[in-house]
Design an enzyme around this catalytic site. Structure first.
Site, mmCIF file in Angstrom:
data_model
loop_
_atom_site.group_PDB
_atom_site.id
_atom_site.type_symbol
_atom_site.label_atom_id
_atom_site.label_comp_id
_atom_site.label_asym_id
_atom_site.label_seq_id
_atom_site.Cartn_x
_atom_site.Cartn_y
_atom_site.Cartn_z
ATOM 1 N N MET A 180 -0.662 67.612 18.203
ATOM 2 C CA MET A 180 -1.028 68.502 19.304
ATOM 3 C C MET A 180 -1.955 67.800 20.291
ATOM 4 O O MET A 180 -2.831 68.413 20.902
ATOM 5 C CB MET A 180 -1.618 69.815 18.758
ATOM 6 C CG MET A 180 -0.541 70.617 17.999
ATOM 7 S SD MET A 180 -1.113 72.079 17.137
ATOM 8 C CE MET A 180 -1.176 73.270 18.496
ATOM 9 N N LYS A 181 -1.701 66.501 20.451
ATOM 10 C CA LYS A 181 -2.458 65.720 21.426
ATOM 11 C C LYS A 181 -1.562 65.485 22.653
ATOM 12 O O LYS A 181 -0.335 65.577 22.576
ATOM 13 C CB LYS A 181 -2.888 64.396 20.802
ATOM 14 C CG LYS A 181 -3.950 64.612 19.706
ATOM 15 C CD LYS A 181 -4.215 63.405 18.856
ATOM 16 C CE LYS A 181 -5.267 63.727 17.801
ATOM 17 N NZ LYS A 181 -5.368 62.711 16.755
ATOM 18 N N HIS A 214 -5.888 70.872 18.394
ATOM 19 C CA HIS A 214 -6.677 69.630 18.519
ATOM 20 C C HIS A 214 -5.776 68.549 19.078
ATOM 21 O O HIS A 214 -4.756 68.266 18.465
ATOM 22 C CB HIS A 214 -7.208 69.236 17.144
ATOM 23 C CG HIS A 214 -7.791 67.854 17.092
ATOM 24 N ND1 HIS A 214 -9.093 67.597 17.442
ATOM 25 C CD2 HIS A 214 -7.271 66.659 16.701
ATOM 26 C CE1 HIS A 214 -9.338 66.298 17.261
ATOM 27 N NE2 HIS A 214 -8.262 65.709 16.824
ATOM 28 N N ASN A 262 -12.365 66.089 23.623
ATOM 29 C CA ASN A 262 -12.779 65.398 22.404
ATOM 30 C C ASN A 262 -13.436 64.069 22.777
ATOM 31 O O ASN A 262 -12.878 63.305 23.566
ATOM 32 C CB ASN A 262 -11.511 65.146 21.564
ATOM 33 C CG ASN A 262 -11.793 64.660 20.172
ATOM 34 O OD1 ASN A 262 -12.656 65.192 19.479
ATOM 35 N ND2 ASN A 262 -11.051 63.645 19.739
ATOM 36 N N GLU A 263 -14.627 63.824 22.243
ATOM 37 C CA GLU A 263 -15.275 62.510 22.357
ATOM 38 C C GLU A 263 -15.514 62.062 23.800
ATOM 39 O O GLU A 263 -15.167 60.951 24.190
ATOM 40 C CB GLU A 263 -14.466 61.447 21.590
ATOM 41 C CG GLU A 263 -14.288 61.804 20.122
ATOM 42 C CD GLU A 263 -13.386 60.837 19.360
ATOM 43 O OE1 GLU A 263 -13.033 59.780 19.894
ATOM 44 O OE2 GLU A 263 -13.042 61.158 18.203
ATOM 45 N N GLU A 370 -13.719 67.365 10.824
ATOM 46 C CA GLU A 370 -12.851 66.272 10.332
ATOM 47 C C GLU A 370 -13.512 65.600 9.131
ATOM 48 O O GLU A 370 -13.601 64.371 9.058
ATOM 49 C CB GLU A 370 -12.608 65.236 11.448
ATOM 50 C CG GLU A 370 -11.980 65.826 12.697
ATOM 51 C CD GLU A 370 -11.754 64.800 13.815
ATOM 52 O OE1 GLU A 370 -11.780 63.584 13.550
ATOM 53 O OE2 GLU A 370 -11.540 65.234 14.961
ATOM 54 N N TRP A 417 -10.340 66.143 6.564
ATOM 55 C CA TRP A 417 -9.402 65.346 7.370
ATOM 56 C C TRP A 417 -8.398 64.594 6.493
ATOM 57 O O TRP A 417 -8.390 63.360 6.441
ATOM 58 C CB TRP A 417 -10.182 64.410 8.293
ATOM 59 C CG TRP A 417 -9.428 64.059 9.549
ATOM 60 C CD1 TRP A 417 -9.027 62.817 9.953
ATOM 61 C CD2 TRP A 417 -8.994 64.953 10.571
ATOM 62 N NE1 TRP A 417 -8.358 62.897 11.154
ATOM 63 C CE2 TRP A 417 -8.323 64.200 11.555
ATOM 64 C CE3 TRP A 417 -9.087 66.358 10.755
ATOM 65 C CZ2 TRP A 417 -7.762 64.775 12.704
ATOM 66 C CZ3 TRP A 417 -8.528 66.915 11.896
ATOM 67 C CH2 TRP A 417 -7.876 66.129 12.842
HETATM 68 O O1 9MR Z 1 -6.311 60.849 11.745
HETATM 69 C C1 9MR Z 1 -5.620 60.791 12.989
HETATM 70 C C2 9MR Z 1 -4.531 59.765 12.932
HETATM 71 O O2 9MR Z 1 -3.539 60.169 11.990
HETATM 72 C C3 9MR Z 1 -3.919 59.605 14.285
HETATM 73 O O3 9MR Z 1 -2.984 58.544 14.268
HETATM 74 C C4 9MR Z 1 -4.987 59.315 15.329
HETATM 75 C C5 9MR Z 1 -4.402 59.247 16.737
HETATM 76 O O4 9MR Z 1 -3.795 60.456 17.077
HETATM 77 O O5 9MR Z 1 -5.980 60.314 15.318
HETATM 78 C C6 9MR Z 1 -6.623 60.452 14.082
HETATM 79 O O6 9MR Z 1 -7.560 61.495 14.135
HETATM 80 C C7 9MR Z 1 -8.690 61.307 14.966
HETATM 81 C C8 9MR Z 1 -9.032 62.648 15.550
HETATM 82 O O7 9MR Z 1 -7.940 63.163 16.257
HETATM 83 C C9 9MR Z 1 -10.260 62.563 16.451
HETATM 84 N N1 9MR Z 1 -11.369 62.003 15.755
HETATM 85 C C10 9MR Z 1 -11.115 60.728 15.096
HETATM 86 C C11 9MR Z 1 -9.902 60.833 14.174
HETATM 87 C C12 9MR Z 1 -9.654 59.514 13.481
HETATM 88 O O8 9MR Z 1 -9.281 58.557 14.416
#
Ligand code: 9MR
Length: 457
Positions: A180-181, A214, A262-263, A370, A417
């Site tokens: 969902m990005k 998210h 985010n971030e 997470e 997470w």
């Molecule tokens: O854990 C997630 C990983 O499977 C994905 O490939 C990556 C990119 O979409 O994102 C990771 O999750 C991140 C989260 O969305 C935001 N905070 C940091 C997490 C770890 O990178």
């Protein structure tokens, strides 16, 4: 001539032998001038790395020692020595005492050997091995956590079989780990792809599990066409508004909450990251995104989410200053997400509690969004030891206790997470093995899961 050479070589050799004999009798082994006096026992350190069947012994060096003797007994009087430590003889200053019984107290003493000579006994040290691991309780987390949602990160390929069993038994909220990005839902200008996001939302609906959305805007998951946007800044902003409106409207009433941005803040300084969104929409790009989200779904809860929020004071301050400013100016925001990618050995309780309190002192929800707890942060283990699993359990318990103790009005969800250890993102990210999650690879619960339950007691 030849005879002379042989005689001289023989003479030189004899002189050398004499010199060596003299030196040895005059010096200690370490080169000191001390004559071989009383042979001392070593000083034995408190045993370390105590496990169910072993512990590690270390002791001081002793001048003149040729070997050490280790005695291990199950009584203080050393009348019941444990084989083969009755005694065990070796030349080292470290030794792992193995093949011990679970949950047993062992007494250890040592002596120094110098040829046929034996020192007095050393100090006695004591170690109690860990209890035999029993089966961990399988009580369902969501049954015990009654005041907040227990969340799990999911992927579309992990919604069936044992993943499904665990998800439906234990969790009442899910977050898509990547589906969902923006890079996934909006891969090409003008062309959305909701295949995977729909699958996750439909899975939640079918199983009565809430969905945390998210994340709408994240610099790390921005499609290339957005990074390289060709149009004007006005066109860029209109595009972002249209994207947020489209996605949030699609899942209106179906998604409980969204991480909108985010971030957004840099590590250490709390300065805004110079993302393409900031460059093209200005410093107020964040509030625009929150407003468009609220406009598309007045009931959805909207969060700002970031990492290192408990340890990076500047980042936490920047996030809270932003939230305060939003509240003061009626820009919508409901809560703050602490990602909580932490380790078994830190941050400590007071640090996490202090950061959490800064959020809960305000009229904001707090999401531990997470959570994973690294067991091998220094890459010095090839398997999860019992002791480390226990330390990790303690940290899971602590984090859950902290979350469970915040005021009810601030509670939202605690999301872990990932499910089984081999699926954690951390392995790829750091390039070495870790076991940061609550389930073994056969989906059985780890001590970490027991820690989560204990945190709810
Ligand atoms: O854990 C997630 C990983 O499977 C994905 O490939 C990556 C990119 O979409 O994102 C990771 O999750 C991140 C989260 O969305 C935001 N905070 C940091 C997490 C770890 O990178």
């Amino acid at each position: 001539m030849k005879e002379n050479m042989i005689r001289s070589a023989w003479k030189q050799g004899w002189v050398l032998v004499c010199a060596v004999v003299l030196m040895v009798s005059a010096c200690g082994e370490d080169g000191s001038k001390e004559e071989a006096g009383e042979l001392l026992p070593p000083t034995v350190d408190t045993p370390t790395d105590v496990a169910g069947d072993q512990f590690v012994l270390t002791w001081s060096k002793v001048t003149g020692a040729t070997k050490f003797q280790i005695e291990v007994a199950i009584d203080e009087d050393f009348s019941q020595l444990v084989e083969p430590y009755d005694p065990w003889r070796l030349n080292a200053t470290r030794f792992t005492v193995t093949e011990l019984d679970y949950g047993t107290t062992y007494y250890v003493r040592m002596r120094t050997e110098r040829d046929d000579e034996l020192s007095a006994y050393s100090n006695v040290v004591v170690a109690t091995t860990l209890d035999e691991p029993g089966p961990e309780p399988t009580t369902a987390l969501k049954e015990v956590a009654t005041t907040f949602a227990v969340g799990m990160a999911v992927q579309t390929s992990r919604l069936t079989g044992e993943h499904h069993e665990v998800l439906t038994r234990e969790f009442d909220q899910i977050t898509a780990e990547w589906e969902m990005k923006m890079s996934v839902m909006y891969p090409t200008e003008g062309v959305y792809d909701f295949t995977r996001s729909d699958q996750i939302v439909e899975y939640g609906e079918a199983n009565d599990i809430a969905i945390h959305g998210h994340a709408l805007i994240w610099h790390s998951s921005t499609p290339t066409w957005v990074e390289d946007f060709a149009g004007t800044n006005e066109e860029f902003e209109a595009m972002v508004k249209e994207y947020i409106t489209t996605v949030v409207t699609r899942y209106k009433g179906r998604v409980r909450s969204w991480d909108v941005v985010n971030e957004a803040f840099q590590d250490g300084s709390g300065q805004l990251r110079n993302t393409v969104f900031r460059q093209k929409m200005g410093d107020d790009y964040i509030e625009k995104c929150y407003q468009w989200t609220r406009d598309a779904d007045p009931d959805v809860l909207i969060f700002y989410n970031d990492y290192n929020m408990t340890t990076d004071a500047a980042k936490l301050k920047a996030s809270l200053d932003m939230a305060d400013d939003f509240v003061a100016r009626d820009v919508p925001i409901d809560g703050i997400g602490f990602q909580m990618h932490i380790a078994y050995n830190g941050p400590d309780r007071a640090t996490i509690e202090g950061a959490a309190k800064k959020v809960t002192d305000r009229d904001l929800l707090l999401h531990f969004s997470e959570l994973d707890i690294r067991a091998n942060p220094n890459d010095n283990m090839s398997s999860l030891t019992e002791q480390r699993a226990i330390d990790q359990q303690a940290k899971y318990k602590e984090v859950v206790e902290i979350y469970n103790a915040i005021p009810e009005t601030s509670k939202f969800a605690l999301t872990v997470w990932g499910m089984i250890d081999s699926e954690t993102w951390l392995t790829d990210f750091h390039g070495y093995v870790d076991w940061p999650l609550m389930y073994n690879d056969d989906f059985s619960v780890k001590k970490a899961h027991t820690g989560f339950l204990q945190g709810l007691e």
